[in-house]
Scaffold this motif. Sequence first.
Motif, PDB file in Angstrom:
ATOM      1  N   PHE A  48       3.488  -8.964 -22.058  1.00 44.67           N
ATOM      2  CA  PHE A  48       3.832 -10.389 -22.077  1.00 44.67           C
ATOM      3  C   PHE A  48       3.192 -11.131 -20.888  1.00 44.67           C
ATOM      4  CE2 PHE A  48       7.696  -8.245 -23.913  1.00 44.67           C
ATOM      5  CZ  PHE A  48       7.381  -8.513 -25.247  1.00 44.67           C
ATOM      6  N   GLY A  49       1.976 -10.707 -20.538  1.00 43.56           N
ATOM      7  CA  GLY A  49       1.242 -11.376 -19.474  1.00 43.56           C
ATOM      8  C   GLY A  49       1.657 -10.991 -18.065  1.00 43.56           C
ATOM      9  N   MET A  50       2.635 -10.108 -17.929  1.00 41.61           N
ATOM     10  CA  MET A  50       3.111  -9.688 -16.602  1.00 41.61           C
ATOM     11  C   MET A  50       2.684  -8.251 -16.325  1.00 41.61           C
ATOM     12  SD  MET A  50       4.675 -10.278 -13.772  1.00 41.61           S
ATOM     13  CE  MET A  50       5.591 -11.809 -14.052  1.00 41.61           C
ATOM     14  N   ARG A  51       2.058  -8.045 -15.185  1.00 43.45           N
ATOM     15  CA  ARG A  51       1.643  -6.694 -14.813  1.00 43.45           C
ATOM     16  C   ARG A  51       2.739  -6.021 -13.988  1.00 43.45           C
ATOM     17  NH1 ARG A  51      -4.220  -5.297 -12.362  1.00 43.45           N
ATOM     18  NH2 ARG A  51      -4.716  -5.788 -14.520  1.00 43.45           N
ATOM     19  N   THR A  52       3.092  -4.817 -14.409  1.00 45.45           N
ATOM     20  CA  THR A  52       4.105  -4.023 -13.704  1.00 45.45           C
ATOM     21  C   THR A  52       3.453  -2.780 -13.126  1.00 45.45           C
ATOM     22  OG1 THR A  52       5.859  -4.781 -15.197  1.00 45.45           O
ATOM     23  CG2 THR A  52       6.291  -2.796 -13.904  1.00 45.45           C
ATOM     24  N   SER A  53       3.649  -2.564 -11.839  1.00 44.50           N
ATOM     25  CA  SER A  53       3.148  -1.363 -11.159  1.00 44.50           C
ATOM     26  C   SER A  53       4.323  -0.455 -10.858  1.00 44.50           C
ATOM     27  CB  SER A  53       2.434  -1.747  -9.852  1.00 44.50           C
ATOM     28  OG  SER A  53       1.359  -2.624 -10.104  1.00 44.50           O
ATOM     29  N   LEU A  74       4.806   1.353   2.817  1.00 38.05           N
ATOM     30  CA  LEU A  74       5.176   0.692   1.568  1.00 38.05           C
ATOM     31  C   LEU A  74       4.634  -0.730   1.519  1.00 38.05           C
ATOM     32  CD1 LEU A  74       8.879   1.691   0.774  1.00 38.05           C
ATOM     33  CD2 LEU A  74       6.783   2.456  -0.342  1.00 38.05           C
ATOM     34  N   THR A  75       4.746  -1.425   2.632  1.00 34.04           N
ATOM     35  CA  THR A  75       4.231  -2.796   2.697  1.00 34.04           C
ATOM     36  C   THR A  75       2.729  -2.809   2.445  1.00 34.04           C
ATOM     37  OG1 THR A  75       5.967  -3.422   4.270  1.00 34.04           O
ATOM     38  CG2 THR A  75       4.014  -4.827   4.166  1.00 34.04           C
ATOM     39  N   SER A  76       2.020  -1.857   3.020  1.00 35.17           N
ATOM     40  CA  SER A  76       0.568  -1.776   2.820  1.00 35.17           C
ATOM     41  C   SER A  76       0.233  -1.491   1.360  1.00 35.17           C
ATOM     42  CB  SER A  76      -0.030  -0.687   3.713  1.00 35.17           C
ATOM     43  OG  SER A  76       0.128  -1.012   5.077  1.00 35.17           O
ATOM     44  N   LEU A  77       0.998  -0.596   0.745  1.00 32.28           N
ATOM     45  CA  LEU A  77       0.769  -0.273  -0.659  1.00 32.28           C
ATOM     46  C   LEU A  77       0.978  -1.505  -1.539  1.00 32.28           C
ATOM     47  CD1 LEU A  77       2.470   3.235  -0.966  1.00 32.28           C
ATOM     48  CD2 LEU A  77       0.046   2.729  -1.300  1.00 32.28           C
ATOM     49  N   ARG A  78       2.052  -2.216  -1.292  1.00 35.16           N
ATOM     50  CA  ARG A  78       2.357  -3.393  -2.102  1.00 35.16           C
ATOM     51  C   ARG A  78       1.241  -4.431  -1.998  1.00 35.16           C
ATOM     52  NH1 ARG A  78       6.696  -4.697   0.240  1.00 35.16           N
ATOM     53  NH2 ARG A  78       5.936  -6.498   1.424  1.00 35.16           N
ATOM     54  N   PHE A  83      -1.134  -8.751  -8.230  1.00 36.29           N
ATOM     55  CA  PHE A  83       0.092  -9.547  -8.329  1.00 36.29           C
ATOM     56  C   PHE A  83       0.910  -9.105  -9.548  1.00 36.29           C
ATOM     57  CE2 PHE A  83       2.421 -13.157 -10.088  1.00 36.29           C
ATOM     58  CZ  PHE A  83       3.200 -13.512  -8.995  1.00 36.29           C
ATOM     59  N   GLY A  84       2.206  -9.038  -9.374  1.00 36.14           N
ATOM     60  CA  GLY A  84       3.088  -8.659 -10.468  1.00 36.14           C
ATOM     61  C   GLY A  84       4.367  -8.061  -9.929  1.00 36.14           C
ATOM     62  N   VAL A  85       5.053  -7.287 -10.779  1.00 32.55           N
ATOM     63  CA  VAL A  85       6.284  -6.610 -10.386  1.00 32.55           C
ATOM     64  C   VAL A  85       5.928  -5.221  -9.870  1.00 32.55           C
ATOM     65  CG1 VAL A  85       8.529  -5.768 -11.148  1.00 32.55           C
ATOM     66  CG2 VAL A  85       7.602  -7.889 -12.104  1.00 32.55           C
ATOM     67  N   HIS A  86       6.412  -4.873  -8.677  1.00 35.08           N
ATOM     68  CA  HIS A  86       6.113  -3.583  -8.069  1.00 35.08           C
ATOM     69  C   HIS A  86       7.418  -2.779  -7.946  1.00 35.08           C
ATOM     70  CE1 HIS A  86       2.931  -6.279  -6.098  1.00 35.08           C
ATOM     71  NE2 HIS A  86       2.364  -5.666  -7.126  1.00 35.08           N
ATOM     72  N   LEU A  87       7.534  -1.722  -8.733  1.00 32.15           N
ATOM     73  CA  LEU A  87       8.737  -0.900  -8.745  1.00 32.15           C
ATOM     74  C   LEU A  87       8.426   0.487  -8.219  1.00 32.15           C
ATOM     75  CD1 LEU A  87      10.105  -1.847 -12.279  1.00 32.15           C
ATOM     76  CD2 LEU A  87      10.939  -2.692 -10.078  1.00 32.15           C
ATOM     77  N   MET A  88       9.453   1.142  -7.667  1.00 28.50           N
ATOM     78  CA  MET A  88       9.260   2.485  -7.142  1.00 28.50           C
ATOM     79  C   MET A  88      10.534   3.302  -7.272  1.00 28.50           C
ATOM     80  SD  MET A  88       9.480   1.826  -3.016  1.00 28.50           S
ATOM     81  CE  MET A  88       9.556   3.577  -2.659  1.00 28.50           C
ATOM     82  N   THR A  89      10.359   4.612  -7.396  1.00 24.99           N
ATOM     83  CA  THR A  89      11.455   5.569  -7.232  1.00 24.99           C
ATOM     84  C   THR A  89      10.926   6.634  -6.283  1.00 24.99           C
ATOM     85  OG1 THR A  89      10.737   6.891  -9.140  1.00 24.99           O
ATOM     86  CG2 THR A  89      12.388   5.195  -9.544  1.00 24.99           C
ATOM     87  N   SER A  90      11.495   6.742  -5.112  1.00 26.87           N
ATOM     88  CA  SER A  90      10.980   7.656  -4.089  1.00 26.87           C
ATOM     89  C   SER A  90      11.881   8.882  -3.948  1.00 26.87           C
ATOM     90  CB  SER A  90      10.854   6.937  -2.747  1.00 26.87           C
ATOM     91  OG  SER A  90      12.092   6.369  -2.376  1.00 26.87           O
ATOM     92  N   GLU A  91      11.361   9.884  -3.267  1.00 27.68           N
ATOM     93  CA  GLU A  91      12.124  11.109  -3.045  1.00 27.68           C
ATOM     94  C   GLU A  91      13.314  10.857  -2.125  1.00 27.68           C
ATOM     95  OE1 GLU A  91      10.974  14.713  -4.194  1.00 27.68           O
ATOM     96  OE2 GLU A  91      10.651  13.094  -5.620  1.00 27.68           O
ATOM     97  N   THR A  92      13.122  10.007  -1.136  1.00 27.48           N
ATOM     98  CA  THR A  92      14.205   9.643  -0.218  1.00 27.48           C
ATOM     99  C   THR A  92      14.308   8.123  -0.163  1.00 27.48           C
ATOM    100  OG1 THR A  92      12.700   9.663   1.683  1.00 27.48           O
ATOM    101  CG2 THR A  92      13.911  11.703   1.198  1.00 27.48           C
ATOM    102  N   ARG A  93      15.443   7.633   0.278  1.00 24.61           N
ATOM    103  CA  ARG A  93      15.701   6.194   0.246  1.00 24.61           C
ATOM    104  C   ARG A  93      14.886   5.473   1.322  1.00 24.61           C
ATOM    105  NH1 ARG A  93      21.248   3.954  -1.893  1.00 24.61           N
ATOM    106  NH2 ARG A  93      20.725   1.758  -2.107  1.00 24.61           N
ATOM    107  N   LEU A  94      14.007   4.573   0.871  1.00 24.79           N
ATOM    108  CA  LEU A  94      13.185   3.796   1.784  1.00 24.79           C
ATOM    109  C   LEU A  94      13.524   2.315   1.735  1.00 24.79           C
ATOM    110  CD1 LEU A  94       9.758   5.509   1.014  1.00 24.79           C
ATOM    111  CD2 LEU A  94      11.226   5.900   2.988  1.00 24.79           C
TER     112      LEU A  94
END
Length: 272
Positions: A48-53, A74-78, A83-94
Amino acid sequence: MAPLPQRWIYGETAKRLGREVRRLCVFDDTTPIATPIAIAQIVMRTKFGMRTSLLTRGPLFLPECPQHIQRAALTSLRRALPFGVHLMTSETRLRRMGLTAAPEVVELDLSQELASLRAGMHGKWRNALKKAEGTRLKVAQLQPSPGVLMPLLRTEKSRQAKGRYRGLPPEFMLAVQDVAPKSLRLFSASDAQMLFVIHGTSASYQIGHTGSEGRALNAHNLILWEAIRRLKSDGVLRLDLGTLDRDKAPDLARFKLRSGAQTRHLAPAALM
């Protein structure tokens, strides 16, 4: 020892299914010589025109990387992503704010001796294995060609469609078979099967199914034990049995827990 979603085989498979994949390395440039501190494999899709990473079970940090450096990474990666929605699931809480409950994973340490692994099983699980060993059941390792995989994958697709649990779509395993067929291990006994993926020194359980005969004869206990033996011989040090869903799949959760595996919580899904 990296989890499957951070292995290159996962990214190549995602590409076959039409996803865009980026692999990034984060460097610490505050030192005289820029030092790598983390790597990350990110799968992207546009809808729907939105890129999700999506960064799943990453980034992978080098040892002794302090948490404030991890957050800066994490900030550097983002910033490096479109541009879009950037989601993550990490091994430990960041990230402090989670968007979901923290998933619970189950893992078997295959660096142990077989006798120790067997001793670590719950008594009822071990007794079920003994009963299966006393039957006519024999475990066969099948060549996981597309034709051999299809009955198992059709059954899996039907179960997922009924909402019993969530997992990788069965089509993903067909793509893995195309990308790296030697990574798949398919074991069968009677009308029961279990499918695993080897990635580096780890392996991940993916799909299992059993019919009435296999259920009555505890075929999955026998298959998992034989899989453990053979995976160890292939150099696998850790077996990831996947996440626990105690509500939607209580029988499967009990089966995994009683095998002697250990549980741990990952970080909840969060914005990168």
